[in-house]
Design an enzyme around this catalytic site. Sequence first.
Site, PDB file in Angstrom:
ATOM      1  N   ASP A 149       0.736  -1.231   0.019  1.00  0.00           N
ATOM      2  CA  ASP A 149       0.088  -0.058  -0.071  1.00  0.00           C
ATOM      3  C   ASP A 149       0.904   1.255   0.066  1.00  0.00           C
ATOM      4  O   ASP A 149       1.939   1.202   0.447  1.00  0.00           O
ATOM      5  CB  ASP A 149      -0.972   0.217   1.217  1.00  0.00           C
ATOM      6  CG  ASP A 149      -0.221  -0.011   2.496  1.00  0.00           C
ATOM      7  OD1 ASP A 149       0.865  -0.855   2.732  1.00  0.00           O
ATOM      8  OD2 ASP A 149      -0.634   0.630   3.497  1.00  0.00           O
ATOM      9  N   GLU A 194      -0.471  -2.022   5.291  1.00  0.00           N
ATOM     10  CA  GLU A 194       0.375  -1.932   6.378  1.00  0.00           C
ATOM     11  C   GLU A 194       0.307  -0.495   7.135  1.00  0.00           C
ATOM     12  O   GLU A 194       0.552  -0.412   8.323  1.00  0.00           O
ATOM     13  CB  GLU A 194       1.635  -2.160   5.837  1.00  0.00           C
ATOM     14  CG  GLU A 194       2.766  -2.403   7.129  1.00  0.00           C
ATOM     15  CD  GLU A 194       3.336  -1.143   7.561  1.00  0.00           C
ATOM     16  OE1 GLU A 194       3.299  -0.915   8.799  1.00  0.00           O
ATOM     17  OE2 GLU A 194       3.476   0.049   6.969  1.00  0.00           O
ATOM     18  N   GLU A 195       0.096   0.466   6.354  1.00  0.00           N
ATOM     19  CA  GLU A 195       0.091   1.836   6.940  1.00  0.00           C
ATOM     20  C   GLU A 195      -1.152   2.237   7.875  1.00  0.00           C
ATOM     21  O   GLU A 195      -1.867   3.033   7.345  1.00  0.00           O
ATOM     22  CB  GLU A 195       0.245   3.022   5.755  1.00  0.00           C
ATOM     23  CG  GLU A 195       1.423   2.607   4.751  1.00  0.00           C
ATOM     24  CD  GLU A 195       2.739   3.214   5.413  1.00  0.00           C
ATOM     25  OE1 GLU A 195       2.691   3.707   6.565  1.00  0.00           O
ATOM     26  OE2 GLU A 195       3.790   3.292   4.980  1.00  0.00           O
ATOM     27  N   HIS A 214       7.697   8.890   4.486  1.00  0.00           N
ATOM     28  CA  HIS A 214       6.529   9.647   4.755  1.00  0.00           C
ATOM     29  C   HIS A 214       6.921  10.808   4.351  1.00  0.00           C
ATOM     30  O   HIS A 214       6.429  11.963   5.131  1.00  0.00           O
ATOM     31  CB  HIS A 214       6.146   9.306   6.277  1.00  0.00           C
ATOM     32  CG  HIS A 214       5.625   7.781   6.417  1.00  0.00           C
ATOM     33  ND1 HIS A 214       4.517   7.682   7.403  1.00  0.00           N
ATOM     34  CD2 HIS A 214       5.985   6.538   5.958  1.00  0.00           C
ATOM     35  CE1 HIS A 214       4.278   6.396   7.226  1.00  0.00           C
ATOM     36  NE2 HIS A 214       5.235   5.636   6.696  1.00  0.00           N
ATOM     37  N   ARG A 258      18.176  -7.007  14.556  1.00  0.00           N
ATOM     38  CA  ARG A 258      17.844  -6.834  15.789  1.00  0.00           C
ATOM     39  C   ARG A 258      17.030  -7.912  16.219  1.00  0.00           C
ATOM     40  O   ARG A 258      16.063  -8.179  15.909  1.00  0.00           O
ATOM     41  CB  ARG A 258      17.410  -5.390  16.363  1.00  0.00           C
ATOM     42  CG  ARG A 258      17.314  -5.391  17.517  1.00  0.00           C
ATOM     43  CD  ARG A 258      16.603  -3.920  18.125  1.00  0.00           C
ATOM     44  NE  ARG A 258      16.415  -3.892  19.607  1.00  0.00           N
ATOM     45  CZ  ARG A 258      17.058  -3.507  20.573  1.00  0.00           C
ATOM     46  NH1 ARG A 258      18.479  -2.915  19.791  1.00  0.00           N
ATOM     47  NH2 ARG A 258      16.874  -3.521  21.696  1.00  0.00           N
TER      48      ARG A 258
END
Length: 391
Positions: free
Chosen positions: A79, A136-137, A363, A176
């Site tokens: 998306d 996802e956003e 963004h 991580r």
Amino acid sequence: MTYLRDALTDRVGEFIQLRRDIHRHPELAFEEHRTSDLVAAKLESWGYAVHRGLGGTGVVGTLKRGTSARRLGLRADMDALPIQEATGAEWTSVKPGLMHACGHDGHTAMLLAAAKTIAQDQTWDGTLNLIFQPAEEGGGGAVRMMADGLFEQHPCDAVFAMHNMPGTPVGHFVFRDGAAMASSDYVTLRIHGTGGHGAMPHRAADPLVAAASIVMALQTVVSRNVDPLHTAVVTVGALHAGQANNVIPALATLELSVRSLDPEVRRLLEQRIKALVAAQAESFGVRAEIDWRPGYCVLVNSVAETDFARQVALDLVGAERVTLHGPALTGSEDFAFMLEKIPGSYLLIGNGDGDSAGACMVHNPGYDFNDDNIATGAAYWVALAEKFFAH
């Protein structure tokens, strides 16, 4: 494994063009119809069994070889964002107010490039599930796909995802284990007072003054309630009240973003914010209405799968291009919900640093995915699949 990366570099031209085509035609959460059609058509042409409709516009491509019970999941997001593009690129979005400002076009292209290469290899043994996720956003597309039976219909022993990271050298991998990205909760505060004339404030109950005090008081939650060795963020992103300088409004509205890297801290933040807001409102003679909306959970990478993913990168690009244990991020990611159910890891690939175009943060209207990553990212997915199925 540098041979793999070098070989793919000569073959990703079509996927650079594909990425730019997706970039030109961005689609918001659960509206990724064109992108889903493109992904499904490509997968089918390479021999994948394609399952559509999970999570609305989600696509899963499955390829099985041999008799092994090993099952691998690789995920990309599709998306875009409601941002007006300002890159000036030849492949700029043709949709006003919409753009791929987070690189999901590149994530999709990388996984498709890997999918084609993997499909041409007849030697591996197992089941590969390629998950192309919508929304996802902030839309929680991962949750929707899982609610529609993603892992019941396409079981995985491990699942992995990759995201580009501006500010990190292009093609550099960052790993991580443990808590890697924050939970995110969204809060709307409505402060109800009594409106009145600006010249006679004693005849009103001013919600704007209360809101201003609440904004300042909220800053103490992290500094005075959360252990200094833990991470937490409380951001007031919006405050709306009134329209005229001589009118005391009856309502003030605040919008908050609340994040943490620990479930206990997350609960503490909710408890303290609610108590503080209620007490502040009462002290000003107004009433607080709190709308608390849980968002994404803390993203926790499992140790064994992260060790495995890390070694793949070391073999592929060498130790000088791998960060073994990078810092946690306070951004959020709904792949976290998949990791609650299936062990796996979420890794980063650098999009560019310094003065390079790839250093522009996601963004941002000037952001663009670095196409130099398509070969490296695809080679990584191919190498990970090869190693996984060789176990």
